[in-house]
Design a protein around this motif. Structure first.
Motif, mmCIF file in Angstrom:
data_model
loop_
_atom_site.group_PDB
_atom_site.id
_atom_site.type_symbol
_atom_site.label_atom_id
_atom_site.label_comp_id
_atom_site.label_asym_id
_atom_site.label_seq_id
_atom_site.Cartn_x
_atom_site.Cartn_y
_atom_site.Cartn_z
ATOM 1 N N LEU A 135 0.802 -1.256 -0.062
ATOM 2 C CA LEU A 135 -0.052 0.171 0.081
ATOM 3 C C LEU A 135 0.868 1.002 -0.005
ATOM 4 C CD1 LEU A 135 -2.650 -1.366 2.341
ATOM 5 C CD2 LEU A 135 -3.055 -0.678 0.123
ATOM 6 N N ARG A 136 2.110 1.040 0.738
ATOM 7 C CA ARG A 136 2.946 2.297 0.668
ATOM 8 C C ARG A 136 3.351 2.759 -0.664
ATOM 9 N NH1 ARG A 136 7.717 0.443 4.236
ATOM 10 N NH2 ARG A 136 8.414 2.759 3.574
ATOM 11 N N VAL A 137 3.743 1.517 -1.410
ATOM 12 C CA VAL A 137 4.387 1.794 -2.653
ATOM 13 C C VAL A 137 3.302 2.241 -3.759
ATOM 14 C CG1 VAL A 137 5.130 0.584 -4.873
ATOM 15 C CG2 VAL A 137 5.965 0.035 -2.637
ATOM 16 N N LEU A 172 2.160 4.066 11.171
ATOM 17 C CA LEU A 172 1.136 4.556 10.335
ATOM 18 C C LEU A 172 0.363 3.396 9.455
ATOM 19 C CD1 LEU A 172 2.854 7.228 8.503
ATOM 20 C CD2 LEU A 172 0.653 7.796 9.468
ATOM 21 N N GLU A 173 -0.962 3.393 9.559
ATOM 22 C CA GLU A 173 -1.601 2.683 8.445
ATOM 23 C C GLU A 173 -1.904 2.735 7.223
ATOM 24 O OE1 GLU A 173 -5.832 0.130 8.630
ATOM 25 O OE2 GLU A 173 -5.147 0.979 10.574
ATOM 26 N N TYR A 174 -1.426 2.647 6.083
ATOM 27 C CA TYR A 174 -1.477 3.045 4.972
ATOM 28 C C TYR A 174 -2.919 2.056 4.210
ATOM 29 C CZ TYR A 174 2.806 5.457 4.897
ATOM 30 O OH TYR A 174 3.641 6.278 4.874
ATOM 31 N N GLU A 215 -7.153 6.219 0.382
ATOM 32 C CA GLU A 215 -7.460 6.970 1.201
ATOM 33 C C GLU A 215 -5.950 7.478 2.012
ATOM 34 O OE1 GLU A 215 -10.610 6.079 4.040
ATOM 35 O OE2 GLU A 215 -10.783 4.334 2.949
ATOM 36 N N PRO A 216 -6.051 8.588 2.572
ATOM 37 C CA PRO A 216 -4.926 9.098 3.375
ATOM 38 C C PRO A 216 -4.375 7.902 4.324
ATOM 39 C CG PRO A 216 -6.388 10.765 3.380
ATOM 40 C CD PRO A 216 -7.160 9.689 2.761
ATOM 41 N N PRO A 217 -3.033 7.865 4.696
ATOM 42 C CA PRO A 217 -2.778 7.103 5.901
ATOM 43 C C PRO A 217 -3.313 7.490 7.358
ATOM 44 C CG PRO A 217 -0.877 7.754 4.460
ATOM 45 C CD PRO A 217 -2.002 8.594 4.102
ATOM 46 N N GLY A 220 5.567 17.097 3.864
ATOM 47 C CA GLY A 220 4.331 17.963 4.000
ATOM 48 C C GLY A 220 3.404 18.052 3.021
ATOM 49 N N ARG A 221 3.370 17.240 2.106
ATOM 50 C CA ARG A 221 2.164 17.508 1.059
ATOM 51 C C ARG A 221 1.144 16.523 1.535
ATOM 52 N NH1 ARG A 221 5.694 16.518 -4.566
ATOM 53 N NH2 ARG A 221 7.550 17.907 -4.127
ATOM 54 N N GLN A 222 1.335 15.591 2.245
ATOM 55 C CA GLN A 222 0.249 14.632 2.551
ATOM 56 C C GLN A 222 -0.168 14.689 4.186
ATOM 57 O OE1 GLN A 222 -1.666 12.759 0.487
ATOM 58 N NE2 GLN A 222 -3.017 12.408 2.383
#
Length: 827
Positions: A652-654, A734-736, A740-742, A763-765
């Motif tokens: 999910l991170r990728v 963190l849960e990706y 949806e956002p983490p 800082g973008r997300q």
């Protein structure tokens, strides 16, 4: 022109026909039933100047029509058959040195062209009833056109038909003129009847024949699809009529004498009911017939690619065939035609019959072309090209028989196959058996296989009945005719040399892909046999052959399931000797789903049948094992791999970072793409894995990480970290999530003093905060931490500080220090 020719409509077209043949050498004659084209045109053209010293060959699609046409023309000349007019069909030849009109069945012209392509002494070839579009007619016309173009430009060609797309044929003949003859001689009243489907077809036709007897005069010609229905109708009519009416079957299987009984007036002057297959559909004028009863069905050969053989199929006649059949009633005067179908059903009939070149086995056709020097049917003038699948099948079978070389040219063996009047497979069987000293056995096998509808499944028993003369008389005669002809062609046979034990051997040489081994452990009412072609065939358990270990199969119903109709028990020892060249060792490494493991073995096979097995070892096996495991994972699904939560979070991170920063060119690591590219990313990590229980050994983390370059792995850690540091200094996971956002789940007290929502990806997300109570229960979810402190915190504080008094609940959370701990007891 002979003065005794009757005045029939086709005579009016003769001037135009003569002019076309004289000037262009080719013509198409469109002449409806009853016009006289079959018998009058050859006689009327016989004295043309360009035919001086030459013969006419008239081609007929059926033997009964060839004999009848020759007899009628000879009678018009006041001669016997074999003088000016003669005929040649299989097993019969009545041609003399005086003969100038030879009536042949279509396949015989092909044989003559193959032996002497320029047809010396022949000035005109007439293709009668070409609309029937038999494979032999298409081939004979194509070879004749090629012979005209390259060997004998003086040879003239005439194509005649009652129902045909004449413009297409004219174009095929290089723009030949189309000459039209006058219409039907007499009117035929058509009566459509709606018959119930509960009646057997022969019985339904018999009932309409009884109705026609009462309502009409003269003889009745009834059309049925085959011998079984004819016998049923004959039995039903005889029971009702006794000997008052002459009941005459008319089929290709009957002897010439039996056929003549149907065609000639009854000797006792009785009315006749002629029960015929579609051999009476064209070319014949049956004396005395004024009424036709058309059952509307026809039995035709259709090639089944899966079974590798033609099968007989009963289907509705076409409108063109129905017109031809009705025309039989108007040959001698006004007539009637009873059709066993409605007018609405008539409108739904196919306009024309399917040409055989699109429907039947093309193996012999392909061999004929190879003998002509062609490897591509497109090089010949054909109205319809064969289908690519059927053509390719024919070529492959001929290569299997060694009838063609690697370049598709005919071999000496292929030419020998063509000299025998049977299919290439059976011809191959006959030649091989003759070399092996089993020629007499093969002759009987080939002759009996020509007969259809055998009652026994055991070919040995069936042959024995024929050899003892215990079969039905007409079938016995046909088999014996075949046996005599094949003995003449292959050399004198000795009946004492017939080998009952060799029947299966010679049969297996004709149909090696139908060699079959009984499968044990099948719990059905059928015995199941695995065939060399990979398919299954079945026999009822009560059949004596069902308990044999091996069979050589001659006929089966295509199915599925394929039901064995005719076979012979085969010895495995003999099989290994006779098919030694086809028995091949094959290394097989595959996934055995039943045992959830890789099978690695050398197998000695006859096609799909395994005769021996030996275990395999070595590096090649290891590579093949990895491939087999990959195939298993494809079948079982990606979920069968040892997935852990960390692997799914990495995935999910990728995928998130692919959306956020496309410039990084990260690979697609979604399940669908991973499943499609298993070989690229998982193969190196399958060493030592050969069973499903070994899947837990697969280092999935390493396999997935290897999909990213070093730079991409660094970027993943920097922009999509696994953890975030909160104001207390804790590093929270963190849960990706997909699309949806983490999510960051953190205790509310640890966020005191933090005015804004934490972010990742430089800082973008912003992340989604799930703020937890001291008991780790969610109390708020927000992506606006400042707004939460300002608008929602006071209500949360009021609800929870009484429940959790040992935990700080300051009035101003932004001024308070973050903490992980509760207050000490008593404070």
């Amino acid at each position: 022109m002979p003065p005794s020719l009757p005045s029939l409509p086709v005579l009016e077209s003769l001037p135009a026909l003569r002019a076309s043949l004289s000037a262009q050498g080719r013509a198409v004659l469109s002449a409806p039933p009853g016009s006289g084209k079959t018998t009058l045109v050859p006689l009327a053209l016989l004295d043309e100047p360009w035919l001086k010293g030459r013969k006419i060959i008239l081609l007929e699609p059926r033997r009964v029509a060839a004999r009848a046409a020759a007899a009628r023309m000879a009678a018009l000349l006041g001669e016997s058959v074999g003088e000016t007019v003669g005929y040649q069909i299989r097993f019969e030849r009545r041609i003399s040195a005086k003969t100038r009109i030879e009536v042949l069945t279509e396949g015989l012209l092909t044989r003559r062209l193959q032996s002497d392509a320029d047809l010396p002494g022949v000035g005109l070839v007439i293709f009668d009833e070409f609309h029937e579009r038999s494979l032999d007619a298409d081939l004979a016309l194509a070879l004749s056109l090629d012979a005209c173009a390259n060997l004998n430009p003086e040879l003239r060609l005439l194509v005649m038909s009652a129902t045909l797309d004449t413009e297409r044929v004219a174009a095929l003949l290089g723009g030949a003129p189309v000459v039209a003859s006058a219409g039907r001689l007499h009117e035929v009243a058509i009566r459509h009847l709606s018959m119930g489907t509960e009646l057997e077809h022969g019985e339904a036709v018999a009932r309409v024949c009884l109705q026609a007897l009462e309502q009409t005069q003269g003889d009745i010609l009834a059309f049925l699809p085959g011998a079984r229905e004819i016998r049923n109708a004959q039995g039903s009519l005889h029971q009702r009529l006794g000997e008052r009416i002459a009941l005459r079957p008319l089929m290709g299987e009957l002897s010439s004498t039996e056929q003549d009984l149907a065609l000639q007036p009854d000797r006792e002057g009785r009315r006749k009911i002629i029960l015929a297959t579609n051999i009476a559909q064209t070319s014949l004028t049956v004396e005395g017939v004024h009424t036709v009863v058309d059952g509307g069905l026809v039995r035709v050969a259709r090639f089944d690619l899966g079974a590798g053989a033609d099968r007989l199929e009963t289907q509705r006649v076409s409108r063109a065939s129905a017109e031809q059949r009705a025309g039989r009633a108007g040959r001698l005067g006004p007539g009637s035609c009873y059709r066993l179908w409605s007018r609405d059903q008539h409108a739904a009939l196919a306009p024309h019959d399917t040409p055989e070149i699109l429907a039947v086995d093309l193996t012999r056709f392909a061999l004929e072309l190879a003998a002509w020097g062609l490897g591509d049917p497109a090089a010949l003038a054909l109205l319809d090209p064969p289908t690519s699948a059927n053509w390719q099948y024919a070529i492959e079978r001929l290569r299997d028989l060694e009838a063609l070389d690697a370049k598709g040219r005919i071999s000496a063996h292929g030419r020998a196959l063509l000299r025998l009047p049977t299919t290439p497979r059976r011809a191959h069987m006959l030649l091989k058996a003759t070399r092996e000293g089993l020629g007499e056995t093969a002759i009987w096998v080939a002759a009996v296989l020509e007969e259809r509808g055998a009652a026994d499944s055991d070919l040995n028993l069936l042959i024995e009945r024929y050899r003892r003369g215990q079969a039905e008389q007409a079938a016995k005669r046909r088999v014996e005719d075949n046996v005599r002809q094949l003995r003449r062609m292959l050399g004198p046979g000795d009946a004492e040399h017939f080998n009952d034990q060799a029947v299966a051997r010679v049969l297996s040489w004709a149909y090696p892909e139908r060699i079959a081994q009984r499968r044990e452990g099948q719990r059905t009412q059928d015995a199941v046999f695995l065939c060399a072609d990979g398919g299954e065939a079945r026999l009822h358990e009560r059949d004596a052959l069902a308990h044999q270990a091996w069979l050589a199969i001659a006929h089966w119903d295509p199915g599925p399931p394929r039901r064995i109709r005719l076979a012979s028990a085969l010895s495995e020892t003999q099989l290994r000797q006779d098919h030694q060249e086809q028995l091949r060792w094959q290394n097989v490494v595959s996934w055995d789903a039943a045992n959830a493991a890789v099978t690695s073995e050398a197998q000695r096979r006859l096609g799909a049948i395994i005769l021996e097995r030996k275990p395999l070892r070595g590096e090649e096996v290891a590579a093949a094992t990895r491939q087999a495991v990959l195939c298993a994972i494809h079948q079982l699904g990606l979920q069968t791999l040892p997935w852990q939560e960390e692997h799914r979070q990495w995935q999910l991170r990728v995928q998130c970072l692919r959306r956020w920063r496309p410039e990084l060119q990260l690979p697609d690591v979604g399940d669908e793409h991973l499943a499609q590219t298993l070989e690229q990313w998982l193969m190196p990590y399958l060493d030592g894995v050969s069973r499903k229980e070994h899947f837990t050994r697969i280092d999935l983390r390493a396999a997935l990480s290897a999909l990213l370059s070093y730079e991409q792995q660094q970027a993943l850690s920097r922009y999509a970290p696994t953890q975030l540091e909160v104001p207390t200094g804790s590093h929270i996971r963190l849960e990706y999530r997909q699309s949806e956002p983490p999510l960051l789940s953190v205790k509310l007290q640890e966020m005191f003093g933090c005015a804004s929502t934490p972010t990742i990806n430089e800082g973008r997300q912003p992340v989604v905060l799930q703020l937890l109570s001291p008991a780790q229960r969610p109390i708020a979810v927000t992506q606006d931490l400042g707004g939460f402190w300002a608008r929602s915190y006071a209500e949360v504080r009021k609800d929870l500080r009484g429940r959790y008094p040992r935990h700080p609940w300051p009035d101003d959370p932004l001024a308070a220090s973050p903490t992980r701990r509760a207050k000490p007891r008593g404070s």
